[in-house]
Design an enzyme around this catalytic site. Structure first.
Site, PDB file in Angstrom:
ATOM      1  N   TRP A 199       0.812  -1.213   0.000  1.00 49.72           N
ATOM      2  CA  TRP A 199       0.000   0.000   0.000  1.00 49.72           C
ATOM      3  C   TRP A 199       0.850   1.271   0.000  1.00 49.72           C
ATOM      4  O   TRP A 199       0.319   2.371  -0.093  1.00 49.72           O
ATOM      5  CB  TRP A 199      -0.958   0.003   1.188  1.00 49.72           C
ATOM      6  CG  TRP A 199      -0.303  -0.311   2.504  1.00 49.72           C
ATOM      7  CD1 TRP A 199       0.303   0.566   3.354  1.00 49.72           C
ATOM      8  CD2 TRP A 199      -0.185  -1.600   3.113  1.00 49.72           C
ATOM      9  NE1 TRP A 199       0.796  -0.091   4.455  1.00 49.72           N
ATOM     10  CE2 TRP A 199       0.507  -1.429   4.335  1.00 49.72           C
ATOM     11  CE3 TRP A 199      -0.608  -2.889   2.746  1.00 49.72           C
ATOM     12  CZ2 TRP A 199       0.794  -2.490   5.178  1.00 49.72           C
ATOM     13  CZ3 TRP A 199      -0.323  -3.946   3.596  1.00 49.72           C
ATOM     14  CH2 TRP A 199       0.370  -3.740   4.793  1.00 49.72           C
TER      15      TRP A 199
ATOM     16  N   GLU B  57      -5.572   0.237   5.865  1.00 45.90           N
ATOM     17  CA  GLU B  57      -5.683   0.884   7.174  1.00 45.90           C
ATOM     18  C   GLU B  57      -6.678   0.171   8.079  1.00 45.90           C
ATOM     19  O   GLU B  57      -6.417  -0.028   9.271  1.00 45.90           O
ATOM     20  CB  GLU B  57      -6.081   2.356   6.998  1.00 45.90           C
ATOM     21  CG  GLU B  57      -4.980   3.236   6.447  1.00 45.90           C
ATOM     22  CD  GLU B  57      -3.755   3.264   7.344  1.00 45.90           C
ATOM     23  OE1 GLU B  57      -3.892   3.122   8.579  1.00 45.90           O
ATOM     24  OE2 GLU B  57      -2.644   3.411   6.809  1.00 45.90           O
TER      25      GLU B  57
ATOM     26  N   LEU C 105      -9.530 -12.141  12.142  1.00 48.66           N
ATOM     27  CA  LEU C 105      -9.006 -10.824  12.499  1.00 48.66           C
ATOM     28  C   LEU C 105      -9.635 -10.273  13.775  1.00 48.66           C
ATOM     29  O   LEU C 105      -9.084  -9.360  14.390  1.00 48.66           O
ATOM     30  CB  LEU C 105      -9.240  -9.823  11.354  1.00 48.66           C
ATOM     31  CG  LEU C 105      -8.223  -9.834  10.207  1.00 48.66           C
ATOM     32  CD1 LEU C 105      -8.684  -8.916   9.086  1.00 48.66           C
ATOM     33  CD2 LEU C 105      -6.844  -9.418  10.698  1.00 48.66           C
TER      34      LEU C 105
ATOM     35  N   TYR D 281     -12.763  -8.270  15.937  1.00 50.28           N
ATOM     36  CA  TYR D 281     -13.430  -6.987  15.690  1.00 50.28           C
ATOM     37  C   TYR D 281     -14.310  -7.077  14.432  1.00 50.28           C
ATOM     38  O   TYR D 281     -14.174  -6.302  13.490  1.00 50.28           O
ATOM     39  CB  TYR D 281     -12.412  -5.857  15.522  1.00 50.28           C
ATOM     40  CG  TYR D 281     -11.559  -5.602  16.721  1.00 50.28           C
ATOM     41  CD1 TYR D 281     -12.015  -4.821  17.780  1.00 50.28           C
ATOM     42  CD2 TYR D 281     -10.284  -6.160  16.821  1.00 50.28           C
ATOM     43  CE1 TYR D 281     -11.224  -4.591  18.898  1.00 50.28           C
ATOM     44  CE2 TYR D 281      -9.498  -5.949  17.938  1.00 50.28           C
ATOM     45  CZ  TYR D 281      -9.972  -5.169  18.962  1.00 50.28           C
ATOM     46  OH  TYR D 281      -9.198  -4.950  20.068  1.00 50.28           O
TER      47      TYR D 281
ATOM     48  N   TYR E 156      -8.311   8.873  12.980  1.00 46.28           N
ATOM     49  CA  TYR E 156      -7.050   8.276  12.538  1.00 46.28           C
ATOM     50  C   TYR E 156      -7.123   7.834  11.075  1.00 46.28           C
ATOM     51  O   TYR E 156      -6.265   8.167  10.256  1.00 46.28           O
ATOM     52  CB  TYR E 156      -6.666   7.074  13.412  1.00 46.28           C
ATOM     53  CG  TYR E 156      -5.627   6.226  12.736  1.00 46.28           C
ATOM     54  CD1 TYR E 156      -4.297   6.639  12.695  1.00 46.28           C
ATOM     55  CD2 TYR E 156      -5.979   5.052  12.066  1.00 46.28           C
ATOM     56  CE1 TYR E 156      -3.342   5.896  12.018  1.00 46.28           C
ATOM     57  CE2 TYR E 156      -5.035   4.310  11.391  1.00 46.28           C
ATOM     58  CZ  TYR E 156      -3.713   4.735  11.369  1.00 46.28           C
ATOM     59  OH  TYR E 156      -2.777   4.006  10.680  1.00 46.28           O
TER      60      TYR E 156
ATOM     61  N   ASP F 121      -1.749   6.902  16.029  1.00 48.05           N
ATOM     62  CA  ASP F 121      -2.040   5.525  16.401  1.00 48.05           C
ATOM     63  C   ASP F 121      -1.158   5.165  17.590  1.00 48.05           C
ATOM     64  O   ASP F 121      -0.438   6.016  18.134  1.00 48.05           O
ATOM     65  CB  ASP F 121      -1.832   4.576  15.213  1.00 48.05           C
ATOM     66  CG  ASP F 121      -0.365   4.395  14.841  1.00 48.05           C
ATOM     67  OD1 ASP F 121       0.496   5.164  15.338  1.00 48.05           O
ATOM     68  OD2 ASP F 121      -0.067   3.484  14.049  1.00 48.05           O
TER      69      ASP F 121
ATOM     70  N   CYS G  46      11.082   2.279  18.029  1.00 48.94           N
ATOM     71  CA  CYS G  46      10.620   2.650  19.377  1.00 48.94           C
ATOM     72  C   CYS G  46       9.508   1.686  19.797  1.00 48.94           C
ATOM     73  O   CYS G  46       8.367   2.075  20.024  1.00 48.94           O
ATOM     74  CB  CYS G  46      10.134   4.097  19.365  1.00 48.94           C
ATOM     75  SG  CYS G  46       9.893   4.805  21.008  1.00 48.94           S
TER      76      CYS G  46
ATOM     77  N   CYS H  13      19.323   4.365  18.336  1.00 46.60           N
ATOM     78  CA  CYS H  13      18.235   5.270  17.947  1.00 46.60           C
ATOM     79  C   CYS H  13      18.787   6.653  17.615  1.00 46.60           C
ATOM     80  O   CYS H  13      19.546   7.229  18.408  1.00 46.60           O
ATOM     81  CB  CYS H  13      17.217   5.379  19.087  1.00 46.60           C
ATOM     82  SG  CYS H  13      15.872   6.527  18.745  1.00 46.60           S
TER      83      CYS H  13
ATOM     84  N   CYS I  58      16.011  12.268  23.655  1.00 47.57           N
ATOM     85  CA  CYS I  58      14.797  11.556  24.062  1.00 47.57           C
ATOM     86  C   CYS I  58      14.657  11.585  25.579  1.00 47.57           C
ATOM     87  O   CYS I  58      15.530  11.093  26.316  1.00 47.57           O
ATOM     88  CB  CYS I  58      14.832  10.117  23.561  1.00 47.57           C
ATOM     89  SG  CYS I  58      13.442   9.118  24.132  1.00 47.57           S
TER      90      CYS I  58
END
Length: 349
Positions: free
Chosen positions: A20, A33, A76, A78, A116, A134, A188, A198, A204
């Protein structure tokens, strides 16, 4: 240090090659998404490929039956998202002539699309400067900037949203949004983030104060509800009795078997459960316990037992939701994954 520059530079070096990311087709991006929400890419990618193969165009998705969509969605969780996707495809067909909208203001009006998803699609498909938030983005921002406001509180959502929107100014939204989500997914990480290599480690907050495991902060929810399902397996002349689940509970419109739900785990022989089975299936029914499973959902834990019945009569109403089906039709019915696993293991094909 320029936070945005470091994030984007890291992304250009380490991003995953995902299908995508090679398109600005809003329909394809929408598929990715919705499927990837609360699902690891490794798990979701096969589903994305199957959906795109089955429904290469929005018109194909809109003309499918709900059962076909739920069958592809199976595993999946949900399931309301799968139903919402089907509704959304039909909405787009009617309201937008089959052309998936790319503007945030149009996307947010579609069923199953929240802030989102609307932000992601509008930024990836049209370059609209809408910051995505997210779990990965929450984590990166919380750790780097040292924000301890709970991410699932009203105050936290506003604070992080304002910050994210400020950071996207002057950036290429298509790249920056992908970059910060990917950074959270690969660099992260929730556990054992790779702080030693990082690019943000010097500034940070979490790294400097050893708070990687403390941030982000999230208000704990109520413990999941425990439920106990006792499934009754009845076969007759090569057919098996199934039941379509109705609205108002988990697994809406999926198929399982007739069941008795008890307040607690019913060991066998259990007098109360046996009595209930006899009321439904006659006093001479033979009950054979077969297997027990534990199925964990987000808000519920389902303890499942399967009982094979013989010498039964059916004393309960068979309506449109209860019917005999052959093994081939059984394979094509949308089912909870716990039912599919049972069928594959114990039902002779």
């Amino acid at each position: 240090m320029n936070f945005q520059y470091e994030i984007v530079n890291w992304y250009q070096l380490y991003k995953r090659d995902l299908p995508w990311r090679h398109t600005q087709d809003a329909y394809v991006i929408w598929l990715s998404e919705i499927i990837m929400q609360q699902t690891r890419v490794e798990q979701g990618l096969p589903y994305f490929n199957r959906f795109l193969e089955a429904f290469p165009r929005l018109e194909d998705f809109a003309s499918a039956t709900e059962a076909e969509v739920l069958r592809l969605w199976q595993g999946l969780g949900y399931y309301s998202r799968g139903r919402n996707m089907h509704h959304t495809a039909q909405q787009v067909l009617v309201l937008h002539g089959g052309v998936f909208p790319v503007e945030y203001d149009a996307l947010i009006k579609l069923k199953g699309i929240g802030d989102y998803t609307a932000s992601a699609i509008s930024s990836f498909a049209a370059g609209e400067a809408r910051a995505v938030l997210d779990g990965n983005v929450f984590r990166v921002l919380s750790r780097f900037f040292g924000i301890a406001t709970p991410i699932n509180s009203t105050e936290g959502k506003k604070e992080f949203s304002d910050l994210a929107q400020e950071l996207i100014k002057g950036q290429n939204p298509m790249i920056y949004n992908q970059a910060i989500m990917e950074f959270g997914a690969l660099q992260c990480k929730p556990k054992s983030p790779d702080c030693e290599v990082c690019p943000l480690q010097v500034q940070c907050y979490a790294n400097r104060h050893n708070l990687q495991q403390a941030l982000p902060v999230k208000i704990k929810k109520m413990p999941p509800k425990k439920r106990f399902f006792n499934y009754l397996i009845m076969e007759q002349d090569g057919d098996i009795l199934v039941k379509k689940r109705q609205a108002g509970d988990i697994w809406q419109h999926l198929y399982d078997f007739p069941l008795i739900e008890t307040d607690g785990e019913a060991g066998f022989p259990d007098e109360a459960l046996t009595s209930e089975i006899r009321k439904l299936c006659g006093d001479q029914v033979v009950i054979k316990p077969l297997v027990a499973k534990k199925h964990v959902l987000t808000h519920q834990i389902i303890y499942v037992q399967f009982f094979v019945l013989a010498n039964y009569i059916i004393n309960f109403k068979q309506d449109a939701g209860v019917k005999w089906v052959g093994k081939m039709e059984l394979d094509n019915l949308p089912q909870p994954i716990v039912i599919t696993n049972f069928i594959n293991a114990y039902i002779t094909k």
